[in-house]
Design an enzyme around this catalytic site. Structure first.
Site, PDB file in Angstrom:
ATOM      1  N   ASP A  91       0.799  -1.231   0.000  1.00  0.00           N
ATOM      2  CA  ASP A  91       0.000   0.000   0.000  1.00  0.00           C
ATOM      3  C   ASP A  91       0.828   1.276   0.000  1.00  0.00           C
ATOM      4  O   ASP A  91       0.254   2.369   0.012  1.00  0.00           O
ATOM      5  CB  ASP A  91      -0.993  -0.010   1.173  1.00  0.00           C
ATOM      6  CG  ASP A  91      -2.183  -0.884   0.817  1.00  0.00           C
ATOM      7  OD1 ASP A  91      -1.998  -2.118   0.767  1.00  0.00           O
ATOM      8  OD2 ASP A  91      -3.260  -0.334   0.533  1.00  0.00           O
ATOM      9  N   LEU A 122      10.594   2.024   1.434  1.00  0.00           N
ATOM     10  CA  LEU A 122      10.474   3.455   1.166  1.00  0.00           C
ATOM     11  C   LEU A 122      11.466   4.147   2.086  1.00  0.00           C
ATOM     12  O   LEU A 122      11.342   4.065   3.317  1.00  0.00           O
ATOM     13  CB  LEU A 122       9.060   3.964   1.472  1.00  0.00           C
ATOM     14  CG  LEU A 122       8.920   5.487   1.323  1.00  0.00           C
ATOM     15  CD1 LEU A 122       8.868   5.893  -0.140  1.00  0.00           C
ATOM     16  CD2 LEU A 122       7.682   6.005   2.038  1.00  0.00           C
ATOM     17  N   ALA A 124      12.706   7.446   3.293  1.00  0.00           N
ATOM     18  CA  ALA A 124      12.517   8.900   3.380  1.00  0.00           C
ATOM     19  C   ALA A 124      13.345   9.489   4.523  1.00  0.00           C
ATOM     20  O   ALA A 124      14.065  10.476   4.349  1.00  0.00           O
ATOM     21  CB  ALA A 124      11.041   9.224   3.572  1.00  0.00           C
ATOM     22  N   THR A 125      13.260   8.867   5.709  1.00  0.00           N
ATOM     23  CA  THR A 125      13.900   9.415   6.904  1.00  0.00           C
ATOM     24  C   THR A 125      15.429   9.398   6.792  1.00  0.00           C
ATOM     25  O   THR A 125      16.007   8.450   6.270  1.00  0.00           O
ATOM     26  CB  THR A 125      13.479   8.585   8.142  1.00  0.00           C
ATOM     27  OG1 THR A 125      12.051   8.539   8.169  1.00  0.00           O
ATOM     28  CG2 THR A 125      13.991   9.186   9.429  1.00  0.00           C
ATOM     29  N   SER A 131      10.866  14.039  10.626  1.00  0.00           N
ATOM     30  CA  SER A 131       9.621  14.814  10.611  1.00  0.00           C
ATOM     31  C   SER A 131       9.702  16.009   9.676  1.00  0.00           C
ATOM     32  O   SER A 131       8.679  16.506   9.206  1.00  0.00           O
ATOM     33  CB  SER A 131       9.310  15.329  12.024  1.00  0.00           C
ATOM     34  OG  SER A 131       9.264  14.258  12.925  1.00  0.00           O
ATOM     35  N   THR A 157      12.062   0.578   7.267  1.00  0.00           N
ATOM     36  CA  THR A 157      11.451  -0.752   7.274  1.00  0.00           C
ATOM     37  C   THR A 157      11.942  -1.494   6.025  1.00  0.00           C
ATOM     38  O   THR A 157      11.883  -0.945   4.919  1.00  0.00           O
ATOM     39  CB  THR A 157       9.900  -0.631   7.255  1.00  0.00           C
ATOM     40  OG1 THR A 157       9.503   0.132   8.379  1.00  0.00           O
ATOM     41  CG2 THR A 157       9.239  -1.999   7.282  1.00  0.00           C
ATOM     42  N   ARG A 245      -0.938   6.586   5.752  1.00  0.00           N
ATOM     43  CA  ARG A 245      -1.558   6.921   7.050  1.00  0.00           C
ATOM     44  C   ARG A 245      -2.944   6.319   7.185  1.00  0.00           C
ATOM     45  O   ARG A 245      -3.327   5.866   8.269  1.00  0.00           O
ATOM     46  CB  ARG A 245      -1.566   8.438   7.231  1.00  0.00           C
ATOM     47  CG  ARG A 245      -0.166   8.940   7.491  1.00  0.00           C
ATOM     48  CD  ARG A 245      -0.045  10.444   7.515  1.00  0.00           C
ATOM     49  NE  ARG A 245       1.375  10.793   7.553  1.00  0.00           N
ATOM     50  CZ  ARG A 245       1.860  12.012   7.357  1.00  0.00           C
ATOM     51  NH1 ARG A 245       1.047  13.034   7.107  1.00  0.00           N
ATOM     52  NH2 ARG A 245       3.158  12.232   7.415  1.00  0.00           N
TER      53      ARG A 245
END
Ligand SMILES: Cc1cc2nc3c(=O)[nH]c(=O)nc-3n(C[C@H](O)[C@H](O)[C@H](O)COP(=O)(O)OP(=O)(O)OC[C@H]3O[C@@H](n4cnc5c(N)ncnc54)[C@H](O)[C@@H]3O)c2cc1C
Length: 383
Positions: A91, A122, A124-125, A131, A157, A245
């Site tokens: 997802d 994914l 991103a961080t 944040s 992850t 989310r």
């Protein structure tokens, strides 16, 4: 979300598939690793990795109601690891690749991932912050027909097991100014020269799900690995976060429901002051509060899926759902832990695992305060 008889039939069948395929879930949690490849291949044979992907891209072409049911059923499993792992594949990454990827990306990554042959991440961080998008330092610099990727990613992850990662970076020339307009998402195979992966071994929760860090040093990928048009990265990221989310909210409501059921079952058999805990008003009121919140959050999360199904923007709504659902999961896990008294604290098992796993909800998919920051940005102005 309007669910039909077909969604309910799917619920029954996916529940039995997951119970069969994840029968060893407790052992995997203890060992700190699930057999992700074997599991993904088995689930793919049932079509579960590509439920909502168009049939021409190797999916089942089903509506988002199926994704909602899938999230809820993953949330029923005895550890948060499964929803955490599978949400990334089914997802987050796969719908993105199919919507924004070049023909080559769809052929080389989306289709094999839907077949369970490739594991996705994914990324991103970054070590400098998750944040704040201003913390993104990773760059993709065009060079001939390639993009050259440099940077570091943290807390990812599947970070140490993924075959490829969708990497959030700035598409830029060396030394040029960067901002929201330069954000880009690029598919980077993790087996390429210049990619270094490291696994986090000591974790609070979600232990059988892999988490790792990634480092990219002059990693070359073809330009076709850029998702969407240059300058559209932020827009795609918004879409990714919205669906992620909503999905995590649906998972969290299911996990809260499980914890409440566990608390109630224990309270009915455990006696205090001459009667079962479940007959003490302090307990039943606390549970009733959580149950009332659950009813609301479930309805709201379903409504967010409906918005997504209608193709309407829902980043604020999905962020609200994720914030409230993951908080509820934590409260329900805490209540269950409390009912178990010393046994919850001292005996390892589903009760303490639910409590540990729930904590990730305050971070993954957006920290609570990051979500509040976004929601605050949508507060009405004036009177
Ligand atoms: C189990 C798990 C799985 C994850 N999986 C992934 C993944 O697959 N891909 C990925 O890219 N990332 C992943 N992450 C990272 C996650 O997205 C980040 O941890 C999260 O975005 C927060 O970033 P940070 O940890 O750098 O904390 P920071 O951004 O440094 O924030 C630290 C703390 O500051 C507070 N805070 C944040 N913003 C504000 C604000 N505006 N006002 C006040 N306080 C604030 C919050 O309490 C926050 O926890 C995962 C994290 C976990 C724990």
């Amino acid at each position: 979300m309007r669910l039909t008889r077909h969604h309910e039939l799917f619920r029954t069948s996916v529940r039995s598939v997951l119970e069969r395929e994840c029968a060893a879930a407790e052992d995997w949690e203890r060992e700190g690793a699930m057999p992700v490849r074997a599991l993904y291949r088995s689930l793919a044979t049932e079509g579960l990795l590509g439920l909502t992907l168009p049939a021409e891209h190797g999916g089942l072409g089903l509506d988002l109601g199926y994704s909602y049911v899938w999230a809820r059923e993953l949330g029923r499993l005895p550890a948060g690891s499964f929803a955490m792992s599978l949400s990334v594949q089914t997802d987050i990454v796969l719908p993105l690749l199919v919507a924004a990827g070049s023909k080559r990306v769809v052929e080389d990554f989306a289709r094999p991932a839907a077949r369970g042959e490739l594991v996705a991440a994914l990324a991103a961080t970054e070590p400098g912050g998750g944040s704040d998008l201003a913390a993104v330092r990773t760059t993709a610099v065009p060079d001939g027909d390639d993009l050259v990727i440099d940077g570091r990613k943290a807390f990812i992850t599947h970070g140490s097991v993924a075959d490829f990662a969708v990497v959030l970076c700035h598409l830029t020339e060396p030394g040029a100014a960067v901002g929201l307009n330069s954000l880009a998402l690029v598919v980077v195979p993790t087996g390429l020269p210049g990619v270094r992966r490291e696994r986090y071994t000591a974790k609070l929760g979600n232990r059988s799900c892999d988490h790792g860090s990634l480092q990219f040093t002059r990693v070359r990928v073809p330009r076709e690995h850029l998702l969407g048009e240059p300058g559209s990265g932020y827009e795609w990221l918004t879409r990714v976060f919205t669906r992620e989310r909503a999905f995590l909210a649906a998972v969290a409501t299911a996990r809260a429901e499980q914890a409440l059921a566990g608390a109630l079952a224990r309270a009915r058999e455990r006696g205090v002051l001459g009667k079962p805990l479940a007959e003490h008003q302090a307990f039943t009121f606390a549970l009733a509060e959580l149950d009332a919140e659950l009813a609301l959050v479930e309805q709201y999360t379903g409504a967010v899926f409906q918005l997504l199904a209608e193709g309407r923007p829902a980043l604020r709504e999905a962020s609200i759902a994720k914030l409230r659902a993951s908080r509820l999961e934590r409260e329900a896990a805490e209540r269950q832990m409390r009912v178990y008294g010393g046994a919850g604290y001292l005996e390892s098992g589903p009760v303490e695992r639910a409590w540990r796993d729930a904590r990730a909800g305050a971070l993954a998919g957006g920290a609570d305060e990051a979500l509040l920051h976004l929601i605050a940005g949508h507060l009405p102005t004036g009177h």
